[in-house]
Scaffold this active site. Structure first.
Site, PDB file in Angstrom:
ATOM      1  N   HIS A   1      -9.591  -1.419  -7.332  1.00 59.02           N
ATOM      2  CA  HIS A   1      -9.942  -2.576  -6.504  1.00 59.02           C
ATOM      3  C   HIS A   1      -9.523  -2.270  -5.065  1.00 59.02           C
ATOM      4  CE1 HIS A   1      -8.870  -4.464 -10.430  1.00 59.02           C
ATOM      5  NE2 HIS A   1      -9.707  -5.436 -10.121  1.00 59.02           N
TER       6      HIS A   1
ATOM      7  N   ASP B   1      -5.819  -2.753  -4.659  1.00 58.74           N
ATOM      8  CA  ASP B   1      -4.917  -1.768  -5.287  1.00 58.74           C
ATOM      9  C   ASP B   1      -4.451  -0.750  -4.259  1.00 58.74           C
ATOM     10  OD1 ASP B   1      -5.424  -2.904  -7.775  1.00 58.74           O
ATOM     11  OD2 ASP B   1      -7.096  -1.549  -8.183  1.00 58.74           O
TER      12      ASP B   1
END
Ligand code: XLS
Ligand code: CA
Ligand code: CA
Length: 504
Positions: free
Chosen positions: A143, A146
């Site tokens: 993501h 992240d």
């Protein structure tokens, strides 16, 4: 005291930096290369000195694969290409091991509060790619948040993301890793508490659109094979404040904008929606495969999206993983897999590493029988238990999961080759290829025609066995009979393999 802690963290982060930043480390790295890539870097996972190699079922080395052999050919394709395994960056590197009752338990220095976000993100990425390289799998998934947690402004966060993507690109080029899919986190920040696209506030919709546009472009830039939209909080907590029709229209608009942008930028990867029935919201709109396919068809989006099916989400929806995979294939919407498992006793989204060959074999059988994976893969969207605090636990979890998957692949391929299920299924439906079946399906007979034929006595069907127990037995025989071993069979193969481990 605070200064001592931050200095310790800083020293750790410095140690975790990649070789290119330090002359001494660079020298060590080239020495490693000369020694046949036995060792990879000197950073985070020093307990695991080199690439995980195939050791065979007899190996006593837990840091070796018992079944997974990337180059072994299964149904005409290398095992690596049949499975297209990915490591996910969120559970494995961006989750501290916290739960609703307790703080993080894991050793993830980059998540320590107070570390400069850029430095922390780089250390995290370096550890993640060291892990992927040592594990020897071809793909990863992440993501936006992240690799670039939100900071004060959109612009700053965006700049941090770009810097992280540069670093990811460097790691990809260095080791040949590939992006299975990218995605945007549209659920973590408080602005998304009432959903992203389905939020009652159009400004939240706009913010989510900005994030997805960015991550779609990042995924395109990194050559991603797919882009995933999991409906994080697209659902409701209570119907008392919810306008279902409006929220459906908003979600359809959002997904249409995403598909349009995909074509505008020339991204050729597959757009995937990931069904989940509940959690975090009480009810999630992308409930299961059938619900999502119905939604896509209602909004003329079926040609734009396929499905990313997660095993644990299938069980949360009251289905088996096998059911969700078979449904997606039957509806022409199968895309990719998030491989994990739930716990049948508690009904939570526990995201454990998969350990059942029996369950995976049946799902894999459907996939292979339908021609195998194309752009999709098997992403390990799985997380350690909170007590698995050793750095090597992340290796043990993935190795065991990958071996389970590899064994299931062999069993599924064996079933395809033997026609274990295809032959009885074909025989079961054989009547539909006969005169009556084809007449019904072609639309050339009416209800009245059929009634006439039955009344005339020409049709008098007799019950036939569904053979369930016979088939269950045949499937088990194939699972038990499958040959796990190809190539080096002795236990020493693992050590030999590690010494000369190749990247495939
Ligand atoms: C959460 C989902 C999520 C998606 C990616 O339950 O599995 O991790 O896969 O956003
Ligand atoms: Ca998932
Ligand atoms: Ca899950």
């Amino acid at each position: 005291m605070a200064l001592t802690i931050s200095l310790t963290i800083w020293r750790w982060v410095e140690r975790a930096r990649p070789a290119s930043r330090c002359a001494l480390t660079s020298c060590k790295r080239s020495a490693h290369r000369q020694r046949g890539r036995t060792e990879i870097g000197d950073a985070f996972f020093s307990e695991v000195p080199g690439r995980i190699a195939y050791g065979g079922p007899g190996s006593s080395d837990p840091l070796s694969f018992a079944v997974y052999q990337p180059d072994r050919v299964v149904l005409g394709k290398r095992m690596e290409d049949q499975l297209r395994i990915a490591v996910c960056l969120w559970h494995s590197f961006n989750w501290p091991g916290s739960d609703v009752f307790g703080v993080g338990t894991f050793d993830r220095p980059w998540l320590t509060p107070g570390v400069d976000p850029g430095t922390a993100s780089h250390a995290k990425l370096d550890a993640a790619f060291e892990f992927i390289e040592k594990l020897g799998v071809p793909f990863f998934a992440f993501h936006d948040r992240d690799v670039a947690p939100e900071v004060r402004t959109y612009a700053e966060t965006r700049a941090n993301l770009d810097t992280s993507v540069d670093r990811i690109e460097g790691h990809m080029a260095r080791m040949g890793a590939r992006l299975l899919w990218g995605t945007a986190n549209l659920f973590g920040h408080p602005r998304y508490a009432a959903g992203a696209a389905t939020n009652p506030d159009p400004e939240v919709f706009a913010y989510a659109a900005a994030q997805v546009k960015t991550m779609l472009e990042v995924t395109h830039r990194l050559g991603g094979a797919n882009y995933v939209l999991w409906g994080g909080r697209e659902g409701y907590e209570t119907l008392l404040n919810t306008d279902l029709a409006r929220e459906e229209a908003q979600l359809a608009r959002f997904l249409t904008l995403v598909a349009e942008h995909k074509h505008r930028i020339g991204f050729t990867g597959t757009l995937l929606i990931e069904p989940k029935p509940q959690e975090p919201t009480k009810h999630q709109y992308d409930y299961d495969v059938a619900t999502v396919v119905g939604f896509l068809q209602r909004h003329d989006l079926a040609g734009e999206y396929r499905l990313n099916i997660e095993a644990n989400h299938a069980t949360l929806a009251g289905h088996s993983f096998h059911h969700e995979v078979a449904s997606a294939i039957a509806l022409g919407a199968f895309g990719s897999i998030d491989v994990n498992r739930g716990d049948y006793q508690n009904g939570w989204d526990t995201d454990q590493f998969p350990n059942s060959v029996d369950e995976l074999s049946l799902a894999l059988h459907e996939i292979l029988a339908a021609g195998g994976l194309t752009a999709g893969g098997f992403n390990f969207d799985a997380k350690l238990r909170r007590q698995s605090v050793s750095r090597s636990d992340l290796f043990h979890a993935h190795i065991a999961g990958i071996d389970t998957l590899a064994q299931a692949l062999l069993a599924a391929a064996d079933m395809v080759e033997h026609g274990t299920l295809a032959a009885p299924r074909e025989e079961r439906y054989a009547g539909w290829s006969g005169q009556l079946g084809t007449a019904i399906l072609s639309g050339s007979v009416t209800l009245a025609d059929l009634e006439r034929r039955v009344a005339a006595g020409g049709i008098d069907p007799r019950p036939r066995s569904g053979q369930q127990e016979l088939l269950e037995g045949l499937v088990n025989r194939r699972i038990w009979a499958v040959d796990r071993v190809e190539g080096p069979k002795d236990a020493d193969a693992s050590r030999a393999g590690r010494a000369g481990g190749r990247r495939s």
